[in-house]
Design a protein around this motif. Structure first.
Motif, PDB file in Angstrom:
ATOM      1  N   GLY A 177      20.546  89.972  96.175  1.00 43.53           N
ATOM      2  CA  GLY A 177      19.788  91.064  95.574  1.00 43.53           C
ATOM      3  C   GLY A 177      19.815  91.022  94.066  1.00 43.53           C
ATOM      4  N   THR A 178      20.829  90.322  93.495  1.00 45.06           N
ATOM      5  CA  THR A 178      20.992  90.241  92.040  1.00 45.06           C
ATOM      6  C   THR A 178      21.504  88.852  91.657  1.00 45.06           C
ATOM      7  OG1 THR A 178      21.702  92.570  92.072  1.00 45.06           O
ATOM      8  CG2 THR A 178      21.987  91.376  90.007  1.00 45.06           C
ATOM      9  N   VAL A 179      21.004  88.343  90.551  1.00 49.27           N
ATOM     10  CA  VAL A 179      21.520  87.113  89.948  1.00 49.27           C
ATOM     11  C   VAL A 179      21.745  87.372  88.465  1.00 49.27           C
ATOM     12  CG1 VAL A 179      21.025  84.704  89.353  1.00 49.27           C
ATOM     13  CG2 VAL A 179      20.360  85.580  91.596  1.00 49.27           C
ATOM     14  N   THR A 180      22.872  86.901  87.937  1.00 42.67           N
ATOM     15  CA  THR A 180      23.117  86.984  86.500  1.00 42.67           C
ATOM     16  C   THR A 180      23.167  85.578  85.916  1.00 42.67           C
ATOM     17  OG1 THR A 180      25.525  87.057  86.844  1.00 42.67           O
ATOM     18  CG2 THR A 180      24.373  89.163  86.598  1.00 42.67           C
ATOM     19  N   ALA A 181      22.592  85.432  84.717  1.00 41.74           N
ATOM     20  CA  ALA A 181      22.637  84.177  83.958  1.00 41.74           C
ATOM     21  C   ALA A 181      23.158  84.540  82.574  1.00 41.74           C
ATOM     22  CB  ALA A 181      21.257  83.540  83.885  1.00 41.74           C
ATOM     23  N   ILE A 182      24.471  84.462  82.405  1.00 44.13           N
ATOM     24  CA  ILE A 182      25.149  84.981  81.219  1.00 44.13           C
ATOM     25  C   ILE A 182      25.647  83.815  80.361  1.00 44.13           C
ATOM     26  CG2 ILE A 182      27.008  86.480  80.400  1.00 44.13           C
ATOM     27  CD1 ILE A 182      26.971  87.801  83.218  1.00 44.13           C
ATOM     28  N   TRP A 183      25.105  83.688  79.164  1.00 42.20           N
ATOM     29  CA  TRP A 183      25.498  82.642  78.206  1.00 42.20           C
ATOM     30  C   TRP A 183      25.367  81.240  78.807  1.00 42.20           C
ATOM     31  CZ3 TRP A 183      25.430  84.417  73.585  1.00 42.20           C
ATOM     32  CH2 TRP A 183      25.936  85.680  73.268  1.00 42.20           C
ATOM     33  N   VAL A 184      24.323  80.978  79.557  1.00 43.81           N
ATOM     34  CA  VAL A 184      24.191  79.658  80.174  1.00 43.81           C
ATOM     35  C   VAL A 184      22.992  78.860  79.671  1.00 43.81           C
ATOM     36  CG1 VAL A 184      25.422  80.311  82.279  1.00 43.81           C
ATOM     37  CG2 VAL A 184      22.941  80.578  82.179  1.00 43.81           C
ATOM     38  N   LEU A 212      34.169  81.836  94.819  1.00 44.37           N
ATOM     39  CA  LEU A 212      33.738  80.923  93.771  1.00 44.37           C
ATOM     40  C   LEU A 212      33.359  79.583  94.388  1.00 44.37           C
ATOM     41  CD1 LEU A 212      36.604  81.619  91.193  1.00 44.37           C
ATOM     42  CD2 LEU A 212      34.286  82.546  91.122  1.00 44.37           C
ATOM     43  N   LEU A 213      32.247  79.015  93.910  1.00 40.43           N
ATOM     44  CA  LEU A 213      31.775  77.740  94.418  1.00 40.43           C
ATOM     45  C   LEU A 213      31.509  76.782  93.266  1.00 40.43           C
ATOM     46  CD1 LEU A 213      30.221  80.184  96.178  1.00 40.43           C
ATOM     47  CD2 LEU A 213      29.381  78.196  97.426  1.00 40.43           C
ATOM     48  N   GLN A 214      31.799  75.512  93.499  1.00 41.50           N
ATOM     49  CA  GLN A 214      31.422  74.487  92.536  1.00 41.50           C
ATOM     50  C   GLN A 214      30.046  73.965  92.941  1.00 41.50           C
ATOM     51  OE1 GLN A 214      34.129  71.197  92.197  1.00 41.50           O
ATOM     52  NE2 GLN A 214      33.226  70.476  90.272  1.00 41.50           N
ATOM     53  N   GLY A 215      29.091  73.983  92.019  1.00 41.08           N
ATOM     54  CA  GLY A 215      27.744  73.562  92.359  1.00 41.08           C
ATOM     55  C   GLY A 215      26.855  73.465  91.142  1.00 41.08           C
ATOM     56  N   ASP A 216      25.640  73.008  91.383  1.00 41.12           N
ATOM     57  CA  ASP A 216      24.645  72.763  90.348  1.00 41.12           C
ATOM     58  C   ASP A 216      23.657  73.922  90.329  1.00 41.12           C
ATOM     59  OD1 ASP A 216      22.654  71.823  88.668  1.00 41.12           O
ATOM     60  OD2 ASP A 216      22.439  69.894  89.667  1.00 41.12           O
ATOM     61  N   ALA A 217      23.509  74.585  89.191  1.00 41.48           N
ATOM     62  CA  ALA A 217      22.600  75.727  89.088  1.00 41.48           C
ATOM     63  C   ALA A 217      21.150  75.329  89.277  1.00 41.48           C
ATOM     64  CB  ALA A 217      22.767  76.413  87.734  1.00 41.48           C
ATOM     65  N   GLY A 261      30.663  83.686  92.238  1.00 42.00           N
ATOM     66  CA  GLY A 261      30.547  82.843  91.063  1.00 42.00           C
ATOM     67  C   GLY A 261      30.226  81.402  91.411  1.00 42.00           C
ATOM     68  N   LEU A 262      29.397  80.769  90.574  1.00 41.11           N
ATOM     69  CA  LEU A 262      29.084  79.345  90.749  1.00 41.11           C
ATOM     70  C   LEU A 262      29.155  78.656  89.393  1.00 41.11           C
ATOM     71  CD1 LEU A 262      26.583  77.513  92.912  1.00 41.11           C
ATOM     72  CD2 LEU A 262      26.332  77.233  90.444  1.00 41.11           C
ATOM     73  N   ASP A 263      29.818  77.512  89.363  1.00 41.92           N
ATOM     74  CA  ASP A 263      29.922  76.737  88.139  1.00 41.92           C
ATOM     75  C   ASP A 263      30.102  75.272  88.509  1.00 41.92           C
ATOM     76  OD1 ASP A 263      30.541  77.721  85.029  1.00 41.92           O
ATOM     77  OD2 ASP A 263      31.185  75.676  85.464  1.00 41.92           O
ATOM     78  N   ASP A 273      26.616  84.989  90.117  1.00 42.39           N
ATOM     79  CA  ASP A 273      26.840  84.792  88.679  1.00 42.39           C
ATOM     80  C   ASP A 273      26.717  83.300  88.385  1.00 42.39           C
ATOM     81  OD1 ASP A 273      27.482  85.164  86.028  1.00 42.39           O
ATOM     82  OD2 ASP A 273      29.637  85.378  86.376  1.00 42.39           O
ATOM     83  N   LEU A 274      25.547  82.895  87.896  1.00 40.14           N
ATOM     84  CA  LEU A 274      25.267  81.490  87.612  1.00 40.14           C
ATOM     85  C   LEU A 274      26.064  81.026  86.401  1.00 40.14           C
ATOM     86  CD1 LEU A 274      21.382  81.175  87.935  1.00 40.14           C
ATOM     87  CD2 LEU A 274      23.098  80.158  89.425  1.00 40.14           C
ATOM     88  N   GLY A 275      26.746  79.881  86.516  1.00 41.90           N
ATOM     89  CA  GLY A 275      27.537  79.401  85.389  1.00 41.90           C
ATOM     90  C   GLY A 275      28.627  80.390  85.040  1.00 41.90           C
ATOM     91  N   CYS A 276      29.382  80.801  86.049  1.00 33.08           N
ATOM     92  CA  CYS A 276      30.364  81.883  85.853  1.00 33.08           C
ATOM     93  C   CYS A 276      31.496  81.495  84.930  1.00 33.08           C
ATOM     94  CB  CYS A 276      30.916  82.336  87.194  1.00 33.08           C
ATOM     95  SG  CYS A 276      31.923  81.086  88.055  1.00 33.08           S
ATOM     96  N   GLY A 277      31.664  80.196  84.654  1.00 30.25           N
ATOM     97  CA  GLY A 277      32.695  79.764  83.729  1.00 30.25           C
ATOM     98  C   GLY A 277      34.081  80.189  84.172  1.00 30.25           C
TER      99      GLY A 277
END
Length: 239
Positions: free
Chosen positions: A96-103, A80-85, A61-63, A40-44
């Motif tokens: 197998g899956t990536v989500t980019a939700i409201w990013v 959860l990881l802190q990182g740069d998308a 999650g990554l944010d 989950d990219l930019g999981c907030g």
């Protein structure tokens, strides 16, 4: 997401959380059943982690914002990881899956983020984009009280200002809602053609497009895409 959300996570979670219900249901429906890890990219603050889990997948999650991740940890037990998308700390073909939700409105250079997302996807893997509709929701759009005060349009009407074609980061405009997320933080903009081209350039083939919700003018755009078997041209390789 950039660390600009540090110091605003508690406010943001309360501001957004009360209206996230339809989006959470949409994300689970659009993902459909699956398994394996889902990035989950930019999981907030983690609002969508449980929706991902409900599909059978294991959310990761990554944010970039430590404050956002702190709120997410209190909400959900997902890794959860802190990182740069734009420079993901994962090897090629990890998920197998990536989500980019409201990013897309929070990350300058969103096409580069899509290339990184495609790199960490397995061939045939699914990417779900769910967020701002670039035509009818963004720094160029005027809605709500501003229009009502002028007696312009009916319920759900929007005015599109000539800044639609201005890509990249936008600072506050007079028609933005005072005190909202974008008023406080600014907003990045990717016009529709550039967004579609970014998917193609990342080796992501769109298999389904949707404008969720019942508003007369759609505010949300959802795209389901698959990583092409040939991979991503010019993608960075991770160890």
């Amino acid at each position: 997401m950039s660390a600009r959300y540090d110091g605003l996570a508690e406010w943001y979670d309360e501001y957004i959380g009360s209206t996230a219900g339809d989006g959470i249901a949409d994300v689970a429906r659009l993902l459909g059943p699956g398994d394996g890890p889902c990035l989950d990219l930019g999981c907030g603050t983690g609002l969508y982690l449980d929706a991902i889990r409900s599909t059978g997948r294991t959310p990761v999650g990554l944010d970039r914002s430590a404050d956002q991740l702190g709120r997410a940890r209190r909400r959900d037990g997902a890794p959860l990881l802190q990182g740069d998308a734009a420079a993901l700390p994962f090897a090629d073909a990890t998920f197998g899956t990536v989500t980019a939700i409201w990013v897309s409105t929070d990350i300058p250079g969103f096409p580069g983020v899509l290339r990184e997302a495609a790199r960490v996807l397995r061939p045939g893997g699914l990417l779900l984009f769910y967020g701002v509709h670039p035509c009818f929701n963004g720094p160029h759009i005027e809605t709500g009280p501003h229009l009502e005060a002028r007696g312009a349009g009916g319920e759900g009407a929007v005015v599109i200002h000539p800044t639609y074609r201005v890509q990249g980061w936008h600072r506050r405009a007079p028609w933005w809602r005072e005190g909202g997320v974008r008023d406080r933080l600014g907003m990045s903009h990717v016009p529709l053609a550039e967004l579609i081209n970014a998917f193609a350039g990342a080796g992501l083939a769109v298999e389904h497009a949707e404008e969720p919700g019942e508003r007369p003018v759609p505010m949300v755009l959802a795209l389901r895409a698959r990583r092409s078997p040939g991979g991503v041209s010019g993608a960075r390789s991770a160890g």
